[in-house]
Design a protein around this motif. Structure first.
Motif, PDB file in Angstrom:
ATOM      1  N   VAL A 131     -13.364   0.414  -5.383  1.00  0.00           N
ATOM      2  CA  VAL A 131     -12.342  -0.631  -5.655  1.00  0.00           C
ATOM      3  C   VAL A 131     -11.027  -0.142  -5.893  1.00  0.00           C
ATOM      4  O   VAL A 131      -9.814  -0.434  -5.863  1.00  0.00           O
ATOM      5  N   GLY A 132     -11.068   1.065  -6.619  1.00  0.00           N
ATOM      6  CA  GLY A 132      -9.644   1.563  -7.150  1.00  0.00           C
ATOM      7  C   GLY A 132      -8.891   2.302  -5.898  1.00  0.00           C
ATOM      8  O   GLY A 132      -7.689   1.967  -5.898  1.00  0.00           O
ATOM      9  N   ALA A 133      -9.777   2.798  -5.019  1.00  0.00           N
ATOM     10  CA  ALA A 133      -9.055   3.025  -3.504  1.00  0.00           C
ATOM     11  C   ALA A 133      -8.444   1.853  -3.052  1.00  0.00           C
ATOM     12  O   ALA A 133      -7.267   1.848  -2.249  1.00  0.00           O
ATOM     13  N   TYR A 134      -8.888   0.938  -3.040  1.00  0.00           N
ATOM     14  CA  TYR A 134      -8.593  -0.377  -2.466  1.00  0.00           C
ATOM     15  C   TYR A 134      -7.103  -0.783  -2.982  1.00  0.00           C
ATOM     16  O   TYR A 134      -6.091  -1.108  -2.469  1.00  0.00           O
ATOM     17  N   LEU A 135      -7.112  -0.604  -4.410  1.00  0.00           N
ATOM     18  CA  LEU A 135      -5.846  -1.134  -5.153  1.00  0.00           C
ATOM     19  C   LEU A 135      -4.581  -0.101  -4.735  1.00  0.00           C
ATOM     20  O   LEU A 135      -3.489  -0.367  -4.764  1.00  0.00           O
ATOM     21  N   ILE A 136      -5.047   1.126  -4.616  1.00  0.00           N
ATOM     22  CA  ILE A 136      -4.096   2.177  -4.011  1.00  0.00           C
ATOM     23  C   ILE A 136      -3.634   1.860  -2.905  1.00  0.00           C
ATOM     24  O   ILE A 136      -2.408   1.832  -2.541  1.00  0.00           O
ATOM     25  N   LYS A 137      -4.338   1.705  -1.625  1.00  0.00           N
ATOM     26  CA  LYS A 137      -3.933   1.115  -0.431  1.00  0.00           C
ATOM     27  C   LYS A 137      -3.485  -0.092  -0.240  1.00  0.00           C
ATOM     28  O   LYS A 137      -2.676  -0.205   0.725  1.00  0.00           O
ATOM     29  N   HIS A 138      -3.705  -0.829  -0.942  1.00  0.00           N
ATOM     30  CA  HIS A 138      -3.179  -2.400  -0.921  1.00  0.00           C
ATOM     31  C   HIS A 138      -1.673  -2.392  -1.232  1.00  0.00           C
ATOM     32  O   HIS A 138      -1.249  -1.905  -2.080  1.00  0.00           O
ATOM     33  N   LYS A 139      -1.084  -2.979  -0.177  1.00  0.00           N
ATOM     34  CA  LYS A 139       0.733  -3.160  -0.383  1.00  0.00           C
ATOM     35  C   LYS A 139       0.870  -4.623  -0.687  1.00  0.00           C
ATOM     36  O   LYS A 139       0.514  -5.338   0.079  1.00  0.00           O
ATOM     37  N   LYS A 140       2.069  -4.933  -1.504  1.00  0.00           N
ATOM     38  CA  LYS A 140       2.360  -6.077  -1.644  1.00  0.00           C
ATOM     39  C   LYS A 140       3.007  -6.795  -0.205  1.00  0.00           C
ATOM     40  O   LYS A 140       3.790  -5.946   0.458  1.00  0.00           O
ATOM     41  N   LEU A 141       2.507  -7.757   0.205  1.00  0.00           N
ATOM     42  CA  LEU A 141       3.094  -8.355   1.145  1.00  0.00           C
ATOM     43  C   LEU A 141       4.449  -8.989   0.937  1.00  0.00           C
ATOM     44  O   LEU A 141       4.667  -9.739  -0.013  1.00  0.00           O
ATOM     45  N   ARG A 142       5.648  -8.681   1.796  1.00  0.00           N
ATOM     46  CA  ARG A 142       6.652  -9.444   1.661  1.00  0.00           C
ATOM     47  C   ARG A 142       6.802 -10.622   1.965  1.00  0.00           C
ATOM     48  O   ARG A 142       6.253 -11.347   2.803  1.00  0.00           O
TER      49      ARG A 142
END
Length: 146
Positions: free
Chosen positions: A129-140
């Motif tokens: 779950v922590g790795a998911y948050l690091i990899k997830h990028k905010k969509l413009r």
């Protein structure tokens, strides 16, 4: 700092507290003083259940809330803190599990044997779950020109 960062920091502290509690009770079961051994009876199962309800349950809830609050935009800080909590949990349970060989037979119950294994396995989803948050990028957001 946002609320989700404080929740993640608190969850890391509770993960560390739980690992420390488990290591300390397993260390106590390896070195029970003789005067305590004959004067009182020590039951490890209620103490372990108490540690689970005080330490790991709130830590998991706080990590989940921090994840839910930041999953839409992703956060390297929150993700790193959640990963750190999972690593601390895994390391603490590994140390606890390594102490099983030196614990007296009368203290070896099913809970004493299985709780470290259970939380070693449950530390993997926390790290994921922590790795998911690091990899997830905010969509413009799409720009509307007209």
């Amino acid at each position: 700092m946002g609320l989700e960062k404080w929740l993640a920091i608190t969850s890391v502290a509770l993960f560390a507290m739980f690992a420390g509690e488990m290591i300390s009770v397993y260390h106590f079961m390896t070195n029970v003083p003789e005067e305590i051994e004959f004067s009182i009876t020590f039951e490890p199962d209620p103490k372990i259940i108490q540690f689970v309800s005080i330490g790991i349950a709130p830590a998991g809830v706080l990590a989940a809330v921090a994840f839910i609050m930041s999953k839409h935009y992703g956060s390297k800080t929150v993700g790193g803190l959640i990963i750190a909590g999972g690593i601390i949990l895994f390391a603490g349970m590994t140390v606890s599990y390594s102490m099983l060989n030196s614990i007296d037979e009368k203290y070896l119950t099913d809970a004493v044997k299985l709780i470290p294994l259970l939380f070693m396995v449950l530390s993997a989803p926390v790290i994921i779950v922590g790795a998911y948050l690091i990899k997830h990028k905010k969509l413009r957001p799409k720009k509307e020109y007209f």
